[in-house]
Design a protein around this motif. Structure first.
Motif, PDB file in Angstrom:
ATOM      1  N   VAL A 172       0.842  -1.201   0.000  1.00  0.00           N
ATOM      2  CA  VAL A 172       0.000   0.000   0.000  1.00  0.00           C
ATOM      3  C   VAL A 172       0.877   1.251   0.000  1.00  0.00           C
ATOM      4  O   VAL A 172       0.633   2.193  -0.757  1.00  0.00           O
ATOM      5  N   ASP A 173       1.919   1.253   0.836  1.00  0.00           N
ATOM      6  CA  ASP A 173       2.823   2.409   0.899  1.00  0.00           C
ATOM      7  C   ASP A 173       3.472   2.675  -0.458  1.00  0.00           C
ATOM      8  O   ASP A 173       3.561   3.820  -0.896  1.00  0.00           O
ATOM      9  N   ILE A 174       3.913   1.618  -1.126  1.00  0.00           N
ATOM     10  CA  ILE A 174       4.547   1.787  -2.445  1.00  0.00           C
ATOM     11  C   ILE A 174       3.547   2.352  -3.444  1.00  0.00           C
ATOM     12  O   ILE A 174       3.852   3.299  -4.179  1.00  0.00           O
ATOM     13  N   LEU A 175       2.349   1.800  -3.472  1.00  0.00           N
ATOM     14  CA  LEU A 175       1.339   2.284  -4.427  1.00  0.00           C
ATOM     15  C   LEU A 175       0.968   3.741  -4.170  1.00  0.00           C
ATOM     16  O   LEU A 175       0.778   4.513  -5.109  1.00  0.00           O
ATOM     17  N   ARG A 176       0.880   4.126  -2.928  1.00  0.00           N
ATOM     18  CA  ARG A 176       0.534   5.517  -2.601  1.00  0.00           C
ATOM     19  C   ARG A 176       1.663   6.471  -2.959  1.00  0.00           C
ATOM     20  O   ARG A 176       1.409   7.615  -3.340  1.00  0.00           O
ATOM     21  N   LEU A 177       2.902   6.025  -2.833  1.00  0.00           N
ATOM     22  CA  LEU A 177       4.047   6.869  -3.203  1.00  0.00           C
ATOM     23  C   LEU A 177       4.160   7.079  -4.709  1.00  0.00           C
ATOM     24  O   LEU A 177       4.622   8.117  -5.158  1.00  0.00           O
ATOM     25  N   CYS A 178       3.754   6.087  -5.463  1.00  0.00           N
ATOM     26  CA  CYS A 178       4.060   6.059  -6.894  1.00  0.00           C
ATOM     27  C   CYS A 178       2.952   6.604  -7.786  1.00  0.00           C
ATOM     28  O   CYS A 178       2.796   6.145  -8.920  1.00  0.00           O
ATOM     29  N   HIS A 179       2.222   7.594  -7.308  1.00  0.00           N
ATOM     30  CA  HIS A 179       1.234   8.228  -8.185  1.00  0.00           C
ATOM     31  C   HIS A 179       1.925   9.086  -9.236  1.00  0.00           C
ATOM     32  O   HIS A 179       1.317   9.497 -10.210  1.00  0.00           O
ATOM     33  N   TYR A 180       3.195   9.363  -9.027  1.00  0.00           N
ATOM     34  CA  TYR A 180       4.055   9.961 -10.042  1.00  0.00           C
ATOM     35  C   TYR A 180       5.303   9.088 -10.075  1.00  0.00           C
ATOM     36  O   TYR A 180       5.619   8.408  -9.098  1.00  0.00           O
ATOM     37  N   PRO A 181       6.016   9.044 -11.202  1.00  0.00           N
ATOM     38  CA  PRO A 181       7.139   8.107 -11.336  1.00  0.00           C
ATOM     39  C   PRO A 181       8.231   8.319 -10.282  1.00  0.00           C
ATOM     40  O   PRO A 181       8.658   9.437 -10.021  1.00  0.00           O
ATOM     41  N   LEU A 182       8.646   7.215  -9.684  1.00  0.00           N
ATOM     42  CA  LEU A 182       9.749   7.202  -8.729  1.00  0.00           C
ATOM     43  C   LEU A 182      10.679   6.043  -9.062  1.00  0.00           C
ATOM     44  O   LEU A 182      10.233   4.994  -9.536  1.00  0.00           O
ATOM     45  N   SER A 183      11.964   6.232  -8.791  1.00  0.00           N
ATOM     46  CA  SER A 183      12.921   5.143  -8.972  1.00  0.00           C
ATOM     47  C   SER A 183      12.854   4.202  -7.776  1.00  0.00           C
ATOM     48  O   SER A 183      12.378   4.577  -6.699  1.00  0.00           O
ATOM     49  N   LEU A 184      13.362   2.996  -7.960  1.00  0.00           N
ATOM     50  CA  LEU A 184      13.406   2.056  -6.851  1.00  0.00           C
ATOM     51  C   LEU A 184      14.254   2.611  -5.716  1.00  0.00           C
ATOM     52  O   LEU A 184      13.927   2.415  -4.541  1.00  0.00           O
ATOM     53  N   ALA A 185      15.322   3.327  -6.045  1.00  0.00           N
ATOM     54  CA  ALA A 185      16.169   3.933  -5.015  1.00  0.00           C
ATOM     55  C   ALA A 185      15.376   4.939  -4.182  1.00  0.00           C
ATOM     56  O   ALA A 185      15.507   4.975  -2.948  1.00  0.00           O
ATOM     57  N   GLU A 186      14.552   5.754  -4.844  1.00  0.00           N
ATOM     58  CA  GLU A 186      13.737   6.742  -4.123  1.00  0.00           C
ATOM     59  C   GLU A 186      12.705   6.062  -3.223  1.00  0.00           C
ATOM     60  O   GLU A 186      12.473   6.504  -2.092  1.00  0.00           O
ATOM     61  N   ILE A 187      12.105   4.995  -3.719  1.00  0.00           N
ATOM     62  CA  ILE A 187      11.113   4.268  -2.919  1.00  0.00           C
ATOM     63  C   ILE A 187      11.783   3.712  -1.667  1.00  0.00           C
ATOM     64  O   ILE A 187      11.270   3.861  -0.560  1.00  0.00           O
ATOM     65  N   GLY A 188      12.927   3.097  -1.844  1.00  0.00           N
ATOM     66  CA  GLY A 188      13.649   2.543  -0.703  1.00  0.00           C
ATOM     67  C   GLY A 188      14.002   3.608   0.315  1.00  0.00           C
ATOM     68  O   GLY A 188      13.844   3.409   1.525  1.00  0.00           O
TER      69      GLY A 188
END
Length: 123
Positions: free
Chosen positions: A55-71
């Motif tokens: 859920v956290d990943i999906l909510r963060l990624c409403h605009y493009p993010l890199s895997l590094a940024e997600i981490g």
């Protein structure tokens, strides 16, 4: 001190759950096409019953993010992010774009490289 819904996190000690617990024991992603700079964006909304990390990943990624940024934003190791993002891609929740692997690209034409070099020298 533990806070809110994130009872797995302690302000002083950090995460209280081992990364392999979040990934259900998996230590490698099944997606070799994902890397540090792969961009992901939400393709579908989360649903009830999803693990909180998804859920956290999906909510963060409403605009493009890199895997590094997600981490970095979620305080998760890149290996864990790759596994979770791979799951979400496989289930159709995320779209992704990775740069081509150096192994996938053709060797540049030496004549083109020489022409570029000559043009730079003339500047």
């Amino acid at each position: 001190m533990k806070h809110g819904r994130d009872s797995w996190y302690d302000d002083d000690a950090g995460p209280l759950v081992r990364p392999y617990t979040v990934t259900r024991g998996r230590t490698k992603s099944t997606r070799p096409d994902l890397n540090l700079i792969t961009l992901v964006v939400t393709a579908a909304n989360e649903h009830a019953g999803m693990d909180p990390e998804y859920v956290d990943i999906l909510r963060l990624c409403h605009y493009p993010l890199s895997l590094a940024e997600i981490g970095a934003k979620l305080g998760l190791a890149l290996a864990v992010v790759k596994i979770l993002v791979g799951d979400l891609i496989e289930q159709g929740y995320l779209n992704f774009s990775s740069p081509p692997s150096p192994l996938d690209t053709e060797t540049p034409d030496i004549h083109i490289l020489q022409a570029v070099l000559d043009g730079i020298r003339r500047l």
